[in-house]
Design a protein around this motif. Structure first.
Motif: not given
Length: 232
Positions: A136-144
């Motif tokens: 999920r981190l690699r796919r952009g689940h969380w907004t930077v």
């Protein structure tokens, strides 16, 4: 010749005291006169002190006016004045101590290879976290929510800057961050220096739950995305 009889002494009427002697009355008047004079002197001295203080204040005000010059009063703007509340004190010393401990505890030679996932992007996750966190981190689940660029910094400068950045992000509850370390194209022999060291440092940071190399369109091998723990 017949002797004259002396008039008999007349007794004072019952219930009336005899009048006081004249000497006692004069003594009382003198005491009142002295008390009145003392009071007048005290009042005169107080009035003199007041005149002296007023004259001194007037001299000081005149000196101030001469020094400042002519002043034009501001026109009233109709705004209500409010008292500013001082900001809360920052624990600067504790942060400095944390920085010192961090510099002493983080090693550049820490062998982190065994902590990294064996995939093409070299990801890392803390024990107890499932592999779906990395995906999920690699796919952009969380907004930077924040990023730091370590380009052009020496190793010591980059390590200190990264440590302060991560602690500040945790305090601000910024969970997903971007760390730009570059691909090393400008380094000697075009060998990336910060790339490997940043990943070694991140595996030693308590603030970091997981990190992964960014996708090609997000920076690829020159960028790391990190997921941070929540603020306590």
């Amino acid at each position: 010749m017949k002797k004259r009889r002396k008039p008999a002494a007349t007794a004072a009427p019952a219930g009336h005291a005899p009048p006081p002697p004249l000497n006692a009355a004069f003594a009382g008047l003198k005491g009142m006169q002295r008390e009145l004079q003392t009071r007048r002197r005290a009042e005169a001295e107080a009035a003199a002190r007041q005149r002296h203080d007023e004259a001194r204040r007037e001299r000081e005000a005149d000196m101030f006016r001469r020094a400042v010059g002519r002043v034009t009063p501001l026109k009233p703007n109709g705004r209500a004045e409010r008292s500013l509340v001082p900001p809360p004190a920052l624990p600067l010393q504790r942060w400095a101590d944390d920085d010192a401990v961090l510099r002493e505890s983080v090693s550049d030679e820490y062998g982190a290879e065994w902590l990294l996932e064996s995939d093409e992007t070299l990801s890392h996750r803390r024990a107890g976290l499932g592999p779906d966190v990395v995906r999920r981190l690699r796919r952009g689940h969380w907004t930077v929510s924040a990023q730091i660029d370590l380009h052009g910094l020496r190793v010591d400068e980059a390590r200190d800057a990264l440590g302060e950045f991560l602690r500040a992000c945790v305090r601000r509850e910024q969970r997903c961050v971007r760390i730009i370390h570059g691909k090393g194209l400008g380094s000697v022999n075009r060998t990336p220096v910060l790339k490997e060291k940043v990943r070694r440092w991140l595996t030693q940071k308590d603030e970091v739950l997981a990190f992964v190399e960014a996708r090609p369109n997000d920076g690829g091998a020159g960028v790391v995305l990190a997921l941070l723990k929540a603020s306590p």
